[in-house]
Design an enzyme around this catalytic site. Structure first.
Site, PDB file in Angstrom:
ATOM      1  N   CYS A 284       1.006  -1.347   0.306  1.00  0.00           N
ATOM      2  CA  CYS A 284       0.060  -0.174   0.303  1.00  0.00           C
ATOM      3  C   CYS A 284       0.657   1.112  -0.138  1.00  0.00           C
ATOM      4  O   CYS A 284       1.747   1.334   1.603  1.00  0.00           O
ATOM      5  CB  CYS A 284      -0.870  -0.335   1.082  1.00  0.00           C
ATOM      6  SG  CYS A 284      -2.014   1.168   1.246  1.00  0.00           S
TER       7      CYS A 284
ATOM      8  N   CYS B 187      -1.058   3.767  -6.483  1.00  0.00           N
ATOM      9  CA  CYS B 187      -2.112   3.011  -5.650  1.00  0.00           C
ATOM     10  C   CYS B 187      -2.411   1.819  -6.106  1.00  0.00           C
ATOM     11  O   CYS B 187      -2.323   1.585  -7.035  1.00  0.00           O
ATOM     12  CB  CYS B 187      -3.071   3.819  -5.854  1.00  0.00           C
ATOM     13  SG  CYS B 187      -4.090   2.836  -4.754  1.00  0.00           S
TER      14      CYS B 187
HETATM   15  N1  DGL Z   1      -3.413   1.171  -2.094  1.00  0.00           N
HETATM   16  C1  DGL Z   1      -3.431   1.725  -1.399  1.00  0.00           C
HETATM   17  C2  DGL Z   1      -2.787   2.514  -1.746  1.00  0.00           C
HETATM   18  O1  DGL Z   1      -1.375   1.882  -2.814  1.00  0.00           O
HETATM   19  C3  DGL Z   1      -4.642   2.594  -0.923  1.00  0.00           C
HETATM   20  C4  DGL Z   1      -6.166   2.739  -0.537  1.00  0.00           C
HETATM   21  C5  DGL Z   1      -6.749   3.996   0.078  1.00  0.00           C
HETATM   22  O2  DGL Z   1      -7.071   2.491   1.415  1.00  0.00           O
HETATM   23  O3  DGL Z   1      -6.815   4.954  -0.218  1.00  0.00           O
HETATM   24  O4  DGL Z   1      -2.108   3.118  -1.608  1.00  0.00           O
END
Ligand code: DGL
Length: 260
Positions: free
Chosen positions: A75, A186
């Site tokens: 993430c 993301c």
């Molecule tokens: N998948 C996450 C990232 O790579 C974040 C998504 C979220 O919870 O806002 O930033």
């Protein structure tokens, strides 16, 4: 269980981290993985800094209790606020994070324009500002917070008119300025790559950091002498704060590992 054969913890705010997990499974098929998504608290990217930090630390503490040999923060948002803290807490195992893949994008688009799609927190975090400053002289870097985009993936909507409309509104003004590369900053976004491509047309390169993160994990496990000696295929165990999401987790992993 021998330490080197324990699972690798992979964490995301939701199901997006599976785009990183699938690369790790491809690269190290004999490893065991333990994936946890915290969809009940998602999105992280529009929450305050300290809240994201606490959620990340609490989730990892929960995972660590089960016996793990490495941690991957799949993430970008959680990495940008919590990676240092985690490295200082779990000092005897590798802790790997993910950040927007600016380096390969800039290499490809020297003196061109690089659009970075990420959550609002990622593009405002100090870590990203430092990264951007490092490459700003080599290409024009344009950060673009995308509030609302991860929610499509969380809902399993990877295509369709609503998503197209959202992306068109978000991307068209930037595309009109001319963009050479787009960084998917993301881990949810690679799952809507096809929908993004429909808006951009064949021009810009779409780049994400999941392959680089998988290679970094392999390198760090090797450094700690923690690569598995298992000869057969490993397993992937899913855990979700919304248990109903596990079906979507399996779908995303299988769809991308086996059908792409
Ligand atoms: N998948 C996450 C990232 O790579 C974040 C998504 C979220 O919870 O806002 O930033």
């Amino acid at each position: 269980m021998e330490r080197r054969n324990q699972p690798i913890a992979v964490f995301d705010s939701g199901v997006g981290g599976i785009s990183v997990l699938r690369e790790m499974v491809r690269l190290m098929p004999n490893e065991n993985f333990y994936f946890r998504g915290d969809s009940i608290h998602a999105p992280f990217g529009t929450r305050p800094f300290h809240e994201i930090q606490k959620l990340t630390l609490d989730n990892i503490a929960h995972m660590a209790q089960k016996g793990i040999k490495g941690i991957v923060i799949a993430c970008n948002t959680a990495t940008s606020v919590a990676i240092e803290l985690l490295r200082n807490t779990y000092i005897d195992i590798p802790v790997v994070g993910i950040e927007p893949a600016l380096k390969p994008a800039v290499m490809e688009s020297r003196h061109g324009k690089v659009l970075v799609m990420a959550t609002p927190m990622t593009v405002h975090a100090e870590k990203f500002c430092r990264l951007m400053a490092q490459y700003q002289g080599e290409a024009e870097i344009i950060p673009l917070g995308c509030p609302g985009l991860m929610e499509f993936v969380e809902a399993g909507s990877l295509e369709g008119p609503r998503l197209q409309e959202y992306l068109k509104k978000l991307l068209t003004p930037k595309l009109l300025e001319g963009v050479n590369s787009i960084v998917l900053g993301c881990t949810h976004y690679p799952f809507v790559r096809g929908a993004i491509r429909e808006i951009t047309g064949p021009g810009p390169h779409l780049i994400d950091g999941s392959e680089g993160t998988a290679r970094e994990l392999q390198r760090r496990l090797d450094e700690f002498d923690l690569l598995t000696d298992r000869k057969e295929r490993g397993t992937v165990v899913f855990e979700e704060s919304i248990p109903d999401k596990i079906k979507l987790c399996r779908f995303l992993l299988e769809r991308d590992v086996w059908a792409e």
